[in-house]
Design a protein around this motif. Structure first.
Motif, short mmCIF file in Angstrom:
data_model
loop_
_atom_site.label_atom_id
_atom_site.label_comp_id
_atom_site.label_asym_id
_atom_site.label_seq_id
_atom_site.Cartn_x
_atom_site.Cartn_y
_atom_site.Cartn_z
N ASP A 301 0.59 -1.16 -0.08
CA ASP A 301 0.01 0.05 -0.12
C ASP A 301 0.71 1.36 0.03
O ASP A 301 0.38 2.22 -0.59
N PHE A 302 1.78 1.11 0.78
CA PHE A 302 2.91 2.55 0.70
C PHE A 302 3.28 2.55 -0.56
O PHE A 302 3.26 4.10 -0.97
N LEU A 303 4.04 1.74 -1.29
CA LEU A 303 4.67 2.09 -2.40
C LEU A 303 3.52 2.32 -3.40
O LEU A 303 3.88 2.92 -4.40
N LYS A 304 2.43 1.60 -3.50
CA LYS A 304 1.29 1.82 -4.52
C LYS A 304 0.77 3.54 -4.29
O LYS A 304 0.69 4.16 -5.10
N SER A 305 0.86 4.05 -3.05
CA SER A 305 0.51 5.34 -3.03
C SER A 305 1.63 6.32 -3.48
O SER A 305 1.48 7.41 -3.98
N ILE A 306 3.07 5.97 -3.29
CA ILE A 306 4.25 6.58 -3.86
C ILE A 306 4.02 6.65 -5.31
O ILE A 306 4.00 7.69 -5.87
N LYS A 307 3.56 5.46 -5.84
CA LYS A 307 3.57 5.39 -7.37
C LYS A 307 2.13 6.46 -8.01
O LYS A 307 2.36 7.27 -8.97
N THR A 308 1.06 6.15 -7.21
CA THR A 308 0.03 7.09 -7.56
C THR A 308 0.28 8.66 -7.36
O THR A 308 -0.23 9.27 -8.26
N ILE A 309 1.06 8.96 -6.06
CA ILE A 309 1.46 10.29 -6.02
C ILE A 309 2.30 10.79 -7.38
O ILE A 309 1.90 11.97 -7.88
N THR A 310 3.20 10.10 -7.81
CA THR A 310 3.90 10.44 -8.84
C THR A 310 3.26 10.58 -10.20
O THR A 310 3.32 11.50 -10.96
N GLN A 311 2.19 9.50 -10.43
CA GLN A 311 1.55 9.69 -11.59
C GLN A 311 0.40 10.60 -11.62
O GLN A 311 0.40 11.14 -12.82
N ASP A 312 0.21 11.08 -10.74
CA ASP A 312 -1.12 12.03 -10.62
C ASP A 312 -0.37 13.35 -11.01
O ASP A 312 -0.93 14.21 -11.12
N LEU A 313 0.90 13.60 -10.68
CA LEU A 313 1.68 14.98 -10.81
C LEU A 313 1.68 15.01 -12.56
O LEU A 313 2.00 14.08 -13.45
N GLU A 314 1.59 16.36 -12.98
CA GLU A 314 1.53 16.58 -14.47
C GLU A 314 2.90 16.36 -14.91
O GLU A 314 2.95 15.65 -16.04
N ARG A 315 3.99 16.36 -14.15
CA ARG A 315 5.39 15.88 -14.74
C ARG A 315 6.05 15.10 -13.72
O ARG A 315 7.38 14.92 -14.00
N GLY A 316 5.33 13.99 -13.02
CA GLY A 316 5.89 13.08 -12.67
C GLY A 316 6.24 11.90 -13.15
O GLY A 316 5.42 11.56 -14.07
N ILE A 317 7.40 11.39 -13.25
CA ILE A 317 7.77 10.64 -14.41
C ILE A 317 8.39 9.21 -13.69
O ILE A 317 8.82 8.33 -14.43
N GLY A 318 8.11 8.94 -12.55
CA GLY A 318 8.52 7.71 -11.94
C GLY A 318 9.07 7.54 -10.42
O GLY A 318 8.91 8.72 -9.71
N PHE A 319 9.36 6.53 -10.21
CA PHE A 319 9.86 6.23 -8.74
C PHE A 319 10.98 5.13 -8.69
O PHE A 319 10.83 4.33 -9.57
N CYS A 320 11.55 4.95 -7.57
CA CYS A 320 12.91 4.05 -7.37
C CYS A 320 12.83 3.57 -5.92
O CYS A 320 12.63 4.33 -4.92
N TYR A 321 12.68 2.17 -5.87
CA TYR A 321 12.65 1.64 -4.59
C TYR A 321 14.15 1.44 -4.41
O TYR A 321 14.93 0.58 -5.03
N TRP A 322 14.71 1.69 -3.30
CA TRP A 322 15.98 1.44 -2.77
C TRP A 322 16.26 0.31 -1.96
O TRP A 322 15.33 -0.05 -0.97
N GLY A 323 17.24 -0.59 -1.87
CA GLY A 323 17.53 -1.66 -1.32
C GLY A 323 16.73 -3.23 -1.61
O GLY A 323 16.45 -3.89 -0.67
N ALA A 324 16.06 -3.13 -2.92
CA ALA A 324 15.38 -4.15 -3.26
C ALA A 324 16.00 -5.44 -2.95
O ALA A 324 15.28 -6.40 -2.84
N GLU A 325 17.28 -5.66 -3.12
CA GLU A 325 17.94 -6.83 -3.10
C GLU A 325 18.43 -7.14 -1.72
O GLU A 325 19.22 -8.28 -1.51
N LEU A 326 18.50 -6.46 -0.76
CA LEU A 326 19.13 -6.29 0.48
C LEU A 326 18.68 -7.46 1.62
O LEU A 326 18.30 -7.15 2.72
N ILE A 327 18.46 -8.70 1.19
CA ILE A 327 18.34 -9.93 1.92
C ILE A 327 19.51 -10.03 2.84
O ILE A 327 20.41 -9.51 2.72
N ALA A 328 19.13 -10.92 3.85
CA ALA A 328 20.12 -11.26 4.81
C ALA A 328 21.01 -12.15 3.93
O ALA A 328 21.21 -13.20 4.44
N TRP A 329 21.91 -11.73 3.17
CA TRP A 329 22.53 -12.36 2.24
C TRP A 329 24.01 -13.17 2.99
O TRP A 329 24.82 -14.23 2.38
N LYS A 330 24.47 -12.44 4.16
CA LYS A 330 25.59 -13.03 4.91
C LYS A 330 25.28 -14.12 5.85
O LYS A 330 26.21 -14.54 6.52
#
Length: 362
Positions: A301-330
């Protein structure tokens, strides 16, 4: 992003911009609320290091599927990569980033390059001159910035490129301090920007600020610079819990400064639990937004809201999710592992979370 692995502190922040031409299909979808130019991005800068441990990932149905393949299948079209000048190891250095960018391009992703102009994390609290550049006078530093920027832009040819990362106080401090050495800051920025325009003319140039407080003042200071996209980081733990305030700030900045705008960094937890012995950045209820619990649905729901906010802006062109890969790899007992595994896009079994559905074109 604003922290270092192995510590549970630091400041941070995420995303993107528009492109005049697209690498994607020229066919118009049947139901196209967004075009192929809309940036649905992830920052997976640590993936080359994580991949070396050979983690196994599953899709939402429990079927084994590669990490990058899943991102692509869910609609991620752009990958953001940080670039450090001379890191202590090869990770996030030029050779690794160039090779990874080439691999990603071959798989159909666009590249968003976040040039830190530092040997390590650059963020509002850390904008340190690379060790090899520290003894240069200002003219020498400016020349080095130009040569370095020209090289990385020419060799990587990113669709999007940030001049600095979360440069609230400026970059290459103290020489490029926006408050105390404004003219030097401006000169360094102009040098880097001009080199991108020549070496990679198709690249869209972004200026990246962490949060919304003082953002109007900051973008007023850089208004004369030749850039294309305003990038903002938005993490509730650091930048407030009002999505309405975020939307209003983005609308005002984009309109006032006549720029496209993106959320360059954001993230949200799917749990407050942990999967290793490294302290997590987000781990308390009071760090969350009311109505968005730390659950798979709350993260969605949070990321959906972020995307919707950006899409609803006249010049909103996207979003980026940070740390998508940061599983407990060690490993589950690592004290120097991931402080972010509860905000990754895959759960503690490396199974795709519902939040990945947000990246799909609608």
């Amino acid at each position: 992003m604003t922290f270092k692995y192995g510590t549970a502190v630091l400041f941070m922040v995420l995303i993107l911009f528009s492109c005049n031409s697209s690498d994607d299909s020229n066919e118009t979808p049947v139901n196209p609320p967004e075009t192929t130019d809309f940036i649905s991005a992830v920052d997976i800068s640590s993936w080359p290091e994580i991949a070396s441990t050979n983690p196994v990932f599953q899709d939402a149905d429990g079927n084994e599927q590669g990490f990058l393949e899943q991102l692509k299948s869910y609609g991620v079209n752009t990958v953001r990569l940080r670039l450090w000048v001379n890191p202590l190891n090869e990770h996030s250095g030029y050779n690794e980033v160039k090779a990874f960018a080439s691999q990603l391009k071959a798989q159909g992703f666009k590249i968003w390059l976040s040039v830190h102009y530092s040997d390590t994390w650059a963020d509002p609290a850390n904008q340190e001159i690379p060790e090899a550049w520290k003894n240069l006078n200002f003219d020498g530093l400016n020349a080095e910035v130009g040569e370095y920027t020209q090289m990385v832009a020419k060799e990587i040819q990113p669709e999007y490129i940030q001049i600095g990362n979360e440069i609230n106080p400026g970059f290459l401090l103290p020489e490029g301090d926006i408050n105390t050495n404004y003219m030097q800051f401006k000169t360094l920025m102009e040098t880097a920007i001009s080199e991108v325009r020549v070496a990679s003319p198709a690249s869209k140039i972004m200026i990246h600020f962490a949060g919304t407080e003082h953002a109007d003042w900051f973008f007023g200071q850089v208004d004369a610079l030749d850039y294309d996209i305003i990038g903002l980081s938005f993490y509730p733990i650091w930048h407030g819990k009002s999505l309405t305030a975020l939307q209003n700030t983005m609308a005002n900045l984009s309109s006032k400064y006549d720029k496209d705008i993106v959320i360059a960094e954001t993230a949200y937890p799917f749990t407050l639990d942990w999967n290793d012995w490294t302290n997590n950045i987000v781990g308390q209820e009071d760090q969350l937004i009311t109505g968005y619990p730390a659950s798979p649905q709350g993260q969605f729901d949070f990321l959906k809201s972020i995307k919707t906010i950006t899409q609803d802006l006249e010049r909103g062109i996207g979003f980026c999710y940070w740390g998508a890969e940061l599983i407990a790899w060690k490993g589950t007992e690592a004290t120097n592992g991931s402080p972010w595994e509860n905000q990754a896009l895959f759960d503690f079994n490396n199974t795709a979370l519902p939040v990945l559905e947000v990246f799909k074109a609608e």
